[in-house]
Structure formats: C-alpha cells, structure tokens
Design an enzyme around this catalytic site. Structure first.
Site, PDB file in Angstrom:
ATOM      1  N   LYS A  38      45.679  77.139  -4.165  1.00  0.00           N
ATOM      2  CA  LYS A  38      46.835  76.333  -3.904  1.00  0.00           C
ATOM      3  C   LYS A  38      46.426  75.048  -3.666  1.00  0.00           C
ATOM      4  CE  LYS A  38      49.689  80.495  -3.711  1.00  0.00           C
ATOM      5  NZ  LYS A  38      50.218  81.485  -3.025  1.00  0.00           N
ATOM      6  N   GLN A  72      51.933  82.634   2.493  1.00  0.00           N
ATOM      7  CA  GLN A  72      51.164  83.487   1.878  1.00  0.00           C
ATOM      8  C   GLN A  72      51.527  84.971   2.181  1.00  0.00           C
ATOM      9  OE1 GLN A  72      49.375  82.573  -0.854  1.00  0.00           O
ATOM     10  NE2 GLN A  72      49.158  84.823  -1.100  1.00  0.00           N
ATOM     11  N   ASP A  84      58.678  79.320  -3.705  1.00  0.00           N
ATOM     12  CA  ASP A  84      58.317  80.583  -4.338  1.00  0.00           C
ATOM     13  C   ASP A  84      59.385  81.212  -5.061  1.00  0.00           C
ATOM     14  OD1 ASP A  84      55.433  81.471  -4.272  1.00  0.00           O
ATOM     15  OD2 ASP A  84      55.710  82.251  -2.168  1.00  0.00           O
TER      16      ASP A  84
END
Ligand code: NAP
Length: 285
Positions: free
Chosen positions: A53, A97, A120
C-alpha cells in the site's frame, strides 16, 4: 487455452493514469491526497500488505502515513488514534490493517472510522449504500473484480455468476455488484450441497474460499471466466497460490486470473481510487 488477465498490468496502467491526475491536484486544490494506514503488530502478511500500500501511494503521488503500533496496544489507544485522524482535515483516508489482535474488537475499530474516510468501504454506512444502490465507498476487492471483468469488456448482463464464499469483505459485496450488473448470481458456501454441480453452471466463477487448489477442472464449465480471489500458502512449495488449481482449470476457461498478480494488485489499485474519491469529496466541500 484461456487468456490470463493480468491484474498486475491492469493495475499498473490504472496507477499511471491516476498519477497523471494526482499531479494536477496540488495546483487545483492546494494539497495532495493523504492516506493514513495503521499497522498493529508484526504479522508478516500484514507487514507485506502495508508495504504494498505504501508503494502504491508513492507510485500515484499520495502522501502516506503509516502508524505502526505493537500488538500490545489497547483498544482505547487505537480508538484515540482513529479519533485524531478523523479530526485531521489533511487526512483523506484511514485504513486499519486487519486482522487485529484478539483483545481488540475489530468491528468497533472499523466503525470508528469516519464514513467519508473509510477507504476500505467497511463502515456500516458504506455497506448499506452498496446494498441500497446509493453513492458510497465500495470495498476494494469486489470493486477490483468488477474492474477486471470490465477490462475484457465481458458482457455480465444475463450471465450466470457463481460466487464461492459469502464473507462481508468479498463474497457478499462482489455478489451484489454482479447482481447490479444484471448477472444471475448464485452464492455458495461451506454448507452448499453438491457444489460442483452449481459451479459447472457458471459463466463467471468467483472463488473466494481461502483454500489452496479448491477449484478443480471438473468444477468448471468450458469457456467460463474464472476469477481467483484466494490468497493461500502452498505448504509444499511455500509459495503463494490461489483457490483455483490453475494448471488444470486454465485450459478449460476462456479468461482466468492468476495468484499472485491477479485480484491482489487490483485491490490495492482500488484502494488508491477510493482514496482519490474521498479526497475529492473533502477538497470540494
Ligand atoms: P472468509 O471470511 O474465510 O470466507 C470464506 C468463505 O468460503 C466462507 O463464506 C465459507 O463458507 C466459504 N467456504 C469455506 N469452505 C468452503 C467449502 N468447502 N465449500 C464452499 N465454500 C466454502 O474469507 P474471505 O475474507 O472472504 O477471503 C477469501 C480468500 O480471499 C482468502 O484466501 C483471502 O486471503 C483472500 N482475499 C484476497 C484478497 C485480495 O485482495 N486478493 C482480498 C480479500 C481476501 P461459510 O460462510 O459457510 O463459512
């Protein structure tokens, strides 16, 4: 022989286009998009995903902050970090995460992220928007899968899509996106009876199971489009592999994705797209 769709190449060209777009942002809006990533602990998988990322942020020209915390962090401390990122007008996207350590309530943490910074697409409001066909942030993996199908101009409408897996992050949202594109969707799971007889009907077969070599040639119709979402470790070779037994399924499929280099890179690419979406909303407010 199938055409192997390279998610890696597709993501690369999309990121080049994004980088061009981002170059104009500073002049137009006075600042660049900013993605904040929170990494708790040192799980090798999570560390590697976060690295991917960070690299993507660099490629497209975003500002990226990664906040690294030990796995002993308390839930309260994590929620405080999210609260300050929520309040920071210079942060557009926040990503925690997963997985988080067991003593932390993951859902509570995810839901603490402001919905307009939820890159997300896991916030209840964004999930509801997907199911109610309202504007919102669509989660990255399902979005990437649709972009893969669009990259081959696949006519989804009227086709039978079979999705193996019903998780909130892959199976369910990708099924909804396919339904919204007028596919006829069948969702399979661990209690599905005679799975192979269903998957053999699929024009589009999405495997999101998390089991190496799960989808074999006898489960696939000739000419099907096969999308392999799984990320597994082959215990014999210690290499990454998908859910699909590629060597035997590839000759039967018309199009297929590979692991690694298929859905994974498109997931990260869609994360970048979602960050731009949040950024544009913020700078235009
Ligand atoms: P998950 O939450 O574990 O869900 C797995 C699904 O597979 C469940 O719905 C489960 O059914 C179903 N399943 C398990 N065994 C089955 C069987 N024998 N027959 C039929 N269905 C079965 O996993 P996930 O989060 O959706 O992820 C799936 C895979 O995709 C994992 O390998 C993950 O690492 C990978 N992934 C990749 C990306 C990417 O960017 N490439 C992103 C996310 C996930 P039940 O609901 O009945 O338990």
């Amino acid at each position: 022989m199938a055409v192997v769709i390279s998610g890696k190449e597709l993501a690369k060209s999309k990121k080049i286009r994004m980088a061009e777009e981002v170059k104009g942002f500073e002049q137009a809006y006075g600042r660049l998009p900013h993605l904040a990533v929170i990494l708790v602990g040192e799980d090798p998988g999570s560390v590697s995903y976060v690295k991917g990322k960070e690299k993507a942020c660099e490629e497209v020209g975003f500002i990226n902050t990664t906040i690294r915390k030990p796995d002993t962090i308390s839930e309260e401390e994590l929620l405080n970090i999210i609260d300050s990122l929520n309040k920071d007008n210079l942060v557009d996207g926040i990503l925690v995460q997963l997985p988080l350590p067991k003593h932390i309530h993951s859902e509570k943490v995810i839901q603490a992220i402001r919905k307009d910074k939820d890159v997300d697409g896991f916030h209840f409001a964004n999930v509801a928007s997907l199911y109610l066909k309202q504007p919102g942030i669509v989660s990255c993996t399902p979005k990437g899968i649709l972009e893969i199908l669009d990259s081959i101009s696949y006519p989804i409408e009227g086709k039978h899509a079979v999705v193996i897996g019903r998780s909130n992050i892959v199976g369910m949202p990708v099924s909804k996106l396919l339904l919204d594109r007028n596919a006829t969707v069948t969702i399979c799971h661990s209690r599905t009876k005679d799975l192979a007889s269903i998957t053999r009907q699929a024009d589009i077969l999405v495997a999101a199971v998390g089991r190496a070599n799960f989808v074999t040639a006898d489960m696939v119709k000739d000419g099907a489009v096969v999308i392999d979402v799984g990320v597994n470790r082959n215990l014999e070779t210690n290499k990454l592999c998908g859910d699909v037994k590629f060597a035997e399924v590839e000759p039967k499929a018309s199009y297929i994705t590979k692991v690694p280099g298929g859905v994974g890179p498109m997931t990260i690419c869609c994360l970048m797209e979602n960050t731009i979406e949040c950024y544009l909303k913020h700078v235009k407010e």
